[in-house]
Design a protein around this motif. Structure first.
Motif, PDB file in Angstrom:
ATOM      1  N   TYR A 191       3.078 -11.629   3.508  1.00  0.00           N
ATOM      2  CA  TYR A 191       3.978 -12.671   2.708  1.00  0.00           C
ATOM      3  C   TYR A 191       4.698 -12.024   1.730  1.00  0.00           C
ATOM      4  O   TYR A 191       3.957 -11.107   0.972  1.00  0.00           O
ATOM      5  N   TYR A 192       5.775 -12.531   1.433  1.00  0.00           N
ATOM      6  CA  TYR A 192       6.473 -11.811   0.345  1.00  0.00           C
ATOM      7  C   TYR A 192       7.306 -12.913  -0.520  1.00  0.00           C
ATOM      8  O   TYR A 192       7.825 -13.808   0.120  1.00  0.00           O
ATOM      9  N   GLY A 193       7.378 -12.540  -2.040  1.00  0.00           N
ATOM     10  CA  GLY A 193       8.164 -13.328  -2.707  1.00  0.00           C
ATOM     11  C   GLY A 193       9.714 -13.271  -2.366  1.00  0.00           C
ATOM     12  O   GLY A 193      10.102 -12.331  -1.846  1.00  0.00           O
ATOM     13  N   ASP A 194      10.504 -14.157  -2.568  1.00  0.00           N
ATOM     14  CA  ASP A 194      11.800 -14.232  -2.337  1.00  0.00           C
ATOM     15  C   ASP A 194      12.762 -12.958  -2.915  1.00  0.00           C
ATOM     16  O   ASP A 194      13.539 -12.462  -2.250  1.00  0.00           O
ATOM     17  N   SER A 195      12.279 -12.792  -4.153  1.00  0.00           N
ATOM     18  CA  SER A 195      12.941 -11.736  -4.887  1.00  0.00           C
ATOM     19  C   SER A 195      12.710 -10.340  -4.361  1.00  0.00           C
ATOM     20  O   SER A 195      13.582  -9.214  -4.499  1.00  0.00           O
ATOM     21  N   VAL A 196      11.687 -10.137  -3.484  1.00  0.00           N
ATOM     22  CA  VAL A 196      11.274  -8.693  -2.673  1.00  0.00           C
ATOM     23  C   VAL A 196      11.615  -8.455  -1.161  1.00  0.00           C
ATOM     24  O   VAL A 196      11.316  -7.613  -0.603  1.00  0.00           O
ATOM     25  N   LYS A 197      11.824 -10.082  -0.777  1.00  0.00           N
ATOM     26  CA  LYS A 197      11.890  -9.953   0.830  1.00  0.00           C
ATOM     27  C   LYS A 197      12.930  -9.022   1.284  1.00  0.00           C
ATOM     28  O   LYS A 197      13.952  -8.833   0.851  1.00  0.00           O
ATOM     29  N   ASP A 198      12.547  -8.294   2.254  1.00  0.00           N
ATOM     30  CA  ASP A 198      13.366  -7.356   3.103  1.00  0.00           C
ATOM     31  C   ASP A 198      13.703  -6.058   2.421  1.00  0.00           C
ATOM     32  O   ASP A 198      14.204  -5.292   2.942  1.00  0.00           O
ATOM     33  N   ARG A 199      13.071  -6.067   1.202  1.00  0.00           N
ATOM     34  CA  ARG A 199      13.046  -4.648   0.630  1.00  0.00           C
ATOM     35  C   ARG A 199      11.712  -3.972   0.217  1.00  0.00           C
ATOM     36  O   ARG A 199      11.492  -2.641   0.391  1.00  0.00           O
ATOM     37  N   PHE A 200      10.585  -4.866   0.178  1.00  0.00           N
ATOM     38  CA  PHE A 200       9.425  -4.417   0.061  1.00  0.00           C
ATOM     39  C   PHE A 200       8.376  -4.408   1.297  1.00  0.00           C
ATOM     40  O   PHE A 200       8.507  -5.291   1.928  1.00  0.00           O
ATOM     41  N   THR A 201       7.552  -3.570   1.451  1.00  0.00           N
ATOM     42  CA  THR A 201       6.349  -3.841   2.531  1.00  0.00           C
ATOM     43  C   THR A 201       5.132  -3.433   2.056  1.00  0.00           C
ATOM     44  O   THR A 201       5.004  -2.461   1.545  1.00  0.00           O
ATOM     45  N   ILE A 202       4.182  -4.511   2.044  1.00  0.00           N
ATOM     46  CA  ILE A 202       2.906  -4.343   1.780  1.00  0.00           C
ATOM     47  C   ILE A 202       2.179  -3.847   2.903  1.00  0.00           C
ATOM     48  O   ILE A 202       2.406  -4.165   4.212  1.00  0.00           O
ATOM     49  N   SER A 203       0.975  -3.219   2.982  1.00  0.00           N
ATOM     50  CA  SER A 203       0.177  -2.594   4.020  1.00  0.00           C
ATOM     51  C   SER A 203      -1.271  -2.210   3.133  1.00  0.00           C
ATOM     52  O   SER A 203      -1.392  -2.281   2.176  1.00  0.00           O
ATOM     53  N   ARG A 204      -2.239  -1.986   4.189  1.00  0.00           N
ATOM     54  CA  ARG A 204      -3.557  -1.856   3.750  1.00  0.00           C
ATOM     55  C   ARG A 204      -4.422  -0.741   4.870  1.00  0.00           C
ATOM     56  O   ARG A 204      -3.910  -0.852   5.802  1.00  0.00           O
ATOM     57  N   ASP A 205      -5.133  -0.147   4.155  1.00  0.00           N
ATOM     58  CA  ASP A 205      -5.922   0.709   5.009  1.00  0.00           C
ATOM     59  C   ASP A 205      -7.180   0.249   4.491  1.00  0.00           C
ATOM     60  O   ASP A 205      -7.905   0.700   3.431  1.00  0.00           O
ATOM     61  N   ASN A 206      -8.209  -0.251   5.507  1.00  0.00           N
ATOM     62  CA  ASN A 206      -9.427  -0.664   5.012  1.00  0.00           C
ATOM     63  C   ASN A 206     -10.512   0.317   5.103  1.00  0.00           C
ATOM     64  O   ASN A 206     -11.397   0.185   4.254  1.00  0.00           O
ATOM     65  N   ALA A 207     -10.439   1.231   5.657  1.00  0.00           N
ATOM     66  CA  ALA A 207     -11.135   2.321   5.869  1.00  0.00           C
ATOM     67  C   ALA A 207     -10.977   3.322   4.346  1.00  0.00           C
ATOM     68  O   ALA A 207     -11.908   3.910   4.111  1.00  0.00           O
ATOM     69  N   LYS A 208      -9.961   3.148   3.762  1.00  0.00           N
ATOM     70  CA  LYS A 208      -9.807   3.836   2.470  1.00  0.00           C
ATOM     71  C   LYS A 208      -9.774   2.777   1.426  1.00  0.00           C
ATOM     72  O   LYS A 208      -9.740   3.397   0.259  1.00  0.00           O
ATOM     73  N   ASN A 209     -10.027   1.796   1.673  1.00  0.00           N
ATOM     74  CA  ASN A 209     -10.148   0.483   0.538  1.00  0.00           C
ATOM     75  C   ASN A 209      -8.926   0.703  -0.509  1.00  0.00           C
ATOM     76  O   ASN A 209      -9.044   0.741  -1.523  1.00  0.00           O
ATOM     77  N   THR A 210      -7.928   0.821   0.375  1.00  0.00           N
ATOM     78  CA  THR A 210      -6.450   1.001  -0.274  1.00  0.00           C
ATOM     79  C   THR A 210      -5.315   0.038   0.166  1.00  0.00           C
ATOM     80  O   THR A 210      -5.317  -0.335   1.318  1.00  0.00           O
ATOM     81  N   VAL A 211      -4.470  -0.434  -0.795  1.00  0.00           N
ATOM     82  CA  VAL A 211      -3.600  -1.411  -0.344  1.00  0.00           C
ATOM     83  C   VAL A 211      -2.271  -0.909  -0.935  1.00  0.00           C
ATOM     84  O   VAL A 211      -2.354  -0.129  -2.274  1.00  0.00           O
ATOM     85  N   TYR A 212      -0.947  -0.701  -0.221  1.00  0.00           N
ATOM     86  CA  TYR A 212       0.118   0.001  -0.737  1.00  0.00           C
ATOM     87  C   TYR A 212       0.927  -1.072  -0.807  1.00  0.00           C
ATOM     88  O   TYR A 212       1.225  -2.115  -0.420  1.00  0.00           O
ATOM     89  N   LEU A 213       2.098  -0.609  -1.783  1.00  0.00           N
ATOM     90  CA  LEU A 213       3.459  -1.364  -1.665  1.00  0.00           C
ATOM     91  C   LEU A 213       4.523  -0.344  -1.749  1.00  0.00           C
ATOM     92  O   LEU A 213       4.865   0.391  -2.450  1.00  0.00           O
ATOM     93  N   GLN A 214       5.388  -0.333  -0.419  1.00  0.00           N
ATOM     94  CA  GLN A 214       6.598   0.535  -0.261  1.00  0.00           C
ATOM     95  C   GLN A 214       7.902  -0.329  -0.594  1.00  0.00           C
ATOM     96  O   GLN A 214       7.868  -1.570  -0.129  1.00  0.00           O
ATOM     97  N   MET A 215       8.436   0.081  -1.657  1.00  0.00           N
ATOM     98  CA  MET A 215       9.500  -0.500  -2.538  1.00  0.00           C
ATOM     99  C   MET A 215      10.819   0.369  -2.162  1.00  0.00           C
ATOM    100  O   MET A 215      11.040   1.381  -2.583  1.00  0.00           O
TER     101      MET A 215
END
Length: 116
Positions: free
Chosen positions: A59-83
């Motif tokens: 899910y994305y806020g309108d101001s970042v939609k189509d430019r940012f991508t969120i992802s996660r790696d549960n094995a590494k307990n990490t969440v990412y934000l590609q901007m």
């Protein structure tokens, strides 16, 4: 409660890209919906992106939609934000947290500055 450490911020020119990371402690990371939030100078903290427990829904806020991508790696307990295609108005301190965030805990955040 999950403890969070954000990293990956920096200074970038408009149109550039950054990838933020958020390392979480605790063995229950995969049970939380996770999100990224940001606070620009002089403004309230706002929602940027969220990701479901399994990572299959985002899910994305309108101001970042189509430019940012969120992802996660549960094995590494990490969440990412590609901007990508960053804009000066993306300048802010970026925080990750559970969704909804608790009332009394935020990490230190990571500063993103976009120059024009």
């Amino acid at each position: 409660q999950v403890q969070l450490v954000e990293s990956g911020g920096g200074l970038v020119q408009a149109g550039g890209s950054l990838r933020l990371s958020c390392a979480a402690s605790g063995r229950t990371f995969s049970s939380y919906v996770m999100g990224w939030f940001r606070r620009a100078p002089g403004k309230e903290r706002e929602f940027a992106a969220a990701i479901s427990r399994s990572g299959t829904s985002t899910y994305y806020g309108d101001s970042v939609k189509d430019r940012f991508t969120i992802s996660r790696d549960n094995a590494k307990n990490t969440v990412y934000l590609q901007m990508n295609n960053l804009k000066p108005e993306d300048t802010a301190v970026y925080y990750c947290n559970t969704v909804p965030p608790p009332n009394n805990y935020w990490g230190q955040g990571t500063q993103v500055t976009v120059s024009s």
